[in-house]
Design a protein around this motif. Structure first.
Motif, PDB file in Angstrom:
ATOM      1  N   PHE A  99      61.911 -44.320 -57.478  1.00 30.19           N
ATOM      2  CA  PHE A  99      62.573 -45.375 -57.421  1.00 30.19           C
ATOM      3  C   PHE A  99      62.845 -46.223 -58.459  1.00 30.19           C
ATOM      4  O   PHE A  99      63.936 -47.064 -58.646  1.00 30.19           O
ATOM      5  N   GLY A 100      62.077 -46.073 -59.628  1.00 24.72           N
ATOM      6  CA  GLY A 100      62.101 -46.824 -60.830  1.00 24.72           C
ATOM      7  C   GLY A 100      61.098 -47.835 -60.723  1.00 24.72           C
ATOM      8  O   GLY A 100      60.151 -47.894 -59.788  1.00 24.72           O
ATOM      9  N   PHE A 101      60.551 -48.616 -61.740  1.00 26.57           N
ATOM     10  CA  PHE A 101      59.596 -49.379 -61.877  1.00 26.57           C
ATOM     11  C   PHE A 101      59.356 -50.629 -60.830  1.00 26.57           C
ATOM     12  O   PHE A 101      58.692 -50.777 -60.112  1.00 26.57           O
ATOM     13  N   SER A 102      60.625 -51.426 -61.023  1.00 23.61           N
ATOM     14  CA  SER A 102      60.588 -52.585 -60.045  1.00 23.61           C
ATOM     15  C   SER A 102      60.635 -52.193 -58.620  1.00 23.61           C
ATOM     16  O   SER A 102      59.778 -52.736 -57.725  1.00 23.61           O
ATOM     17  N   VAL A 103      61.672 -51.415 -58.132  1.00 23.28           N
ATOM     18  CA  VAL A 103      61.706 -51.005 -57.068  1.00 23.28           C
ATOM     19  C   VAL A 103      60.236 -50.186 -56.228  1.00 23.28           C
ATOM     20  O   VAL A 103      59.938 -50.461 -55.129  1.00 23.28           O
ATOM     21  N   GLY A 104      59.833 -49.155 -57.344  1.00 23.55           N
ATOM     22  CA  GLY A 104      58.831 -48.547 -56.930  1.00 23.55           C
ATOM     23  C   GLY A 104      57.588 -49.470 -56.680  1.00 23.55           C
ATOM     24  O   GLY A 104      56.598 -49.196 -55.744  1.00 23.55           O
ATOM     25  N   LEU A 105      57.254 -50.279 -57.757  1.00 24.85           N
ATOM     26  CA  LEU A 105      56.216 -51.272 -57.583  1.00 24.85           C
ATOM     27  C   LEU A 105      56.150 -51.785 -56.098  1.00 24.85           C
ATOM     28  O   LEU A 105      55.254 -52.239 -55.443  1.00 24.85           O
ATOM     29  N   LEU A 106      57.369 -52.490 -55.776  1.00 25.68           N
ATOM     30  CA  LEU A 106      57.708 -53.411 -54.881  1.00 25.68           C
ATOM     31  C   LEU A 106      57.346 -52.542 -53.708  1.00 25.68           C
ATOM     32  O   LEU A 106      56.902 -53.030 -52.441  1.00 25.68           O
ATOM     33  N   SER A 107      57.938 -51.350 -53.514  1.00 28.51           N
ATOM     34  CA  SER A 107      57.771 -50.343 -52.379  1.00 28.51           C
ATOM     35  C   SER A 107      56.354 -50.080 -51.905  1.00 28.51           C
ATOM     36  O   SER A 107      55.857 -50.053 -51.023  1.00 28.51           O
TER      37      SER A 107
END
Length: 125
Positions: A99-107
């Motif tokens: 998902f990419g850095f920000s969305v992956g980290l949030l997920s």
């Protein structure tokens, strides 16, 4: 279902899923105003239509679009593969990669650290 549409100047080639659909569509087109010729071979799924510019057939054939099969998205693949990953670092890396850095980290943070442990403690006692 029409799988593919190829347009020329005043010709359209249509590719169908089955012969029955092609035969039915060719019968409909033969009665339409502005169709000059319907070229079809006996055992193929393609149909070539020659039409007059500015006619109702031109309008109909210019607005045809093939239906695309729905394919798996990256979100689908993520939710199919993620339950098989056991180590938290691997899950984090996979989330960030997908998902990419920000969305992956949030997920990862929401699902792996809050939602799943809460569900496990609430429902699996």
């Amino acid at each position: 279902m029409i799988k593919d549409v190829v347009r020329y100047q005043n010709k359209v080639s249509l590719y169908f899923d089955s012969l029955e659909e092609k035969i039915l569509f060719s019968k409909i087109l033969k009665g339409l105003e502005g169709v000059e010729a319907v070229e079809e071979k006996e055992r193929t799924k393609t149909l070539r239509v020659v039409f007059r510019k500015g006619s109702p057939a031109d309008y109909l054939l210019s607005h045809l679009s093939p239906k695309r099969e729905s394919s798996l998205t990256k979100e689908d693949l993520f939710f199919y593969i993620n339950p098989f990953l056991k180590h938290p670092a691997t899950k984090l890396a996979f989330s960030v990669f997908t998902f990419g850095f920000s969305v992956g980290l949030l997920s990862f943070a929401l699902c792996s650290m809050f939602i799943i442990p809460t569900l496990k403690t609430t429902f699996w006692r």
